[in-house]
Design a protein around this motif. Structure first.
Motif: not given
Length: 315
Positions: A259, A265, A295
């Motif tokens: 990310h 992610k 996450m």
């Protein structure tokens, strides 16, 4: 009944803001647009918002071009679609700054009921809830509404192939395809039509796929440098996880997408008894038993080690 309360809120509102979750998929986009079109037919002023761009393949949906990043004005009512938690709204923090809020979602095991009215039901897709809500409000379905809802049903069931595909899914689909929906064209756009850049990225990612836990866990990852090298986008990684999950002997498939510098992610899919929503919950995420995400921060190999170790405890 929860639909009574939502209907009253809508009927007493003139302007309505409807939100998709960040990095939107077909279910949240289809649900938002179907609800918007349906409420517009009742004379409501509706705008739709998402803090990240809508995937190019969803441009086929009516009014997809009307999405905005953030509200610039006040609305009477704020509705979040397919958001399991408030954080899924991303940069649209204006949602929780207001009292008239509705949360419509199908992540019944992990939704944190962040709105003043929470309609969280155990369906395969949020679009099924929108389907029932619009029926309850006596909205007349048309080709546009049907197309949006069909895309949500299809994408959240893996084109009617995942284990969450049940009788209600097919009943909804049966009614929707009575309208002017070209299923063959939609299937090509959603599942087969692909860019040169995505194809190049997929080849790079698949070439380094890994197996763990005696082949019960398959994992692939995509780095920002990979995307930059082939001029691909993060949205191009959608569906990559299937290439891990489909390997013979795999019980849990994992796809990791970078990310930013130290944030990743993580998506998980289970083919059997493993409840990946519990695993993702340990990292602050959630979803469904067979499909969840979270996450995770850290260096890539640290993230992989933490994820695989946590999964291994459930095997």
């Amino acid at each position: 009944m929860i639909f009574d309360r939502i209907s009253d809120k809508i009927n007493n509102s003139k302007s309505i803001a409807i939100f998709s979750h960040t990095r939107p998929d077909g279910d949240t986009i289809g649900g938002v647009l179907a609800l918007k079109i349906g409420l517009q037919s009742l004379g409501k002023t509706c705008d739709c918002f998402c803090d990240t761009a809508i995937g190019e393949k969803f441009a086929v949906l009516p009014q997809s071009e009307t999405y905005k990043a953030k509200p610039q004005q006040k609305y009477d009512l704020y509705i979040a679609i397919d958001c399991g938690e408030l954080a899924r709204l991303g940069e649209n923090t204006i949602f929780f700054q207001n009292k008239n809020t509705v949360n419509i979602d199908h992540h019944h095991l992990s939704n944190d009921n962040f709105a003043s009215i929470n309609c969280v039901e155990n369906f395969a897709s949020t679009c099924e809830i929108i389907f029932e809500l619009l029926k309850f409000m006596n909205v007349q379905f048309n080709d546009d509404i049907a197309k949006c809802l069909y895309v949500g049903l299809s994408t959240d069931t893996g084109n009617f192939a995942h284990s969450n595909t049940n009788e209600h899914v097919f009943k909804c689909a049966e009614e929707l395809i009575k309208f002017n929906i070209n299923v063959a064209d939609l299937n090509f756009i959603l599942y087969r039509n692909t860019s040169y850049e995505r194809t190049k990225l997929l080849g790079k990612v698949i070439s380094r796929i890994r197996k763990y836990c005696d082949g019960k866990v398959s994992l692939l990852y995509t780095l920002l440098s990979d995307m930059e090298e082939v001029c691909a986008k993060q949205s191009d990684t959608e569906g990559f996880i299937d290439y891990a999950t489909n390997i013979i002997g795999t019980e849990v498939g994992i796809a990791i997408c970078q990310h930013n510098e130290n944030s990743y992610k993580v998506s998980m899919r289970s083919r059997g008894k493993i409840d990946v929503s519990k695993i993702c919950a340990e990292f602050g995420g959630g979803g469904h038993k067979n499909a969840s995400g979270c996450m995770v921060c850290g260096l890539l190999e640290e993230v992989i080690e933490k994820i695989v170790r946590t999964v291994s405890f459930e095997l």
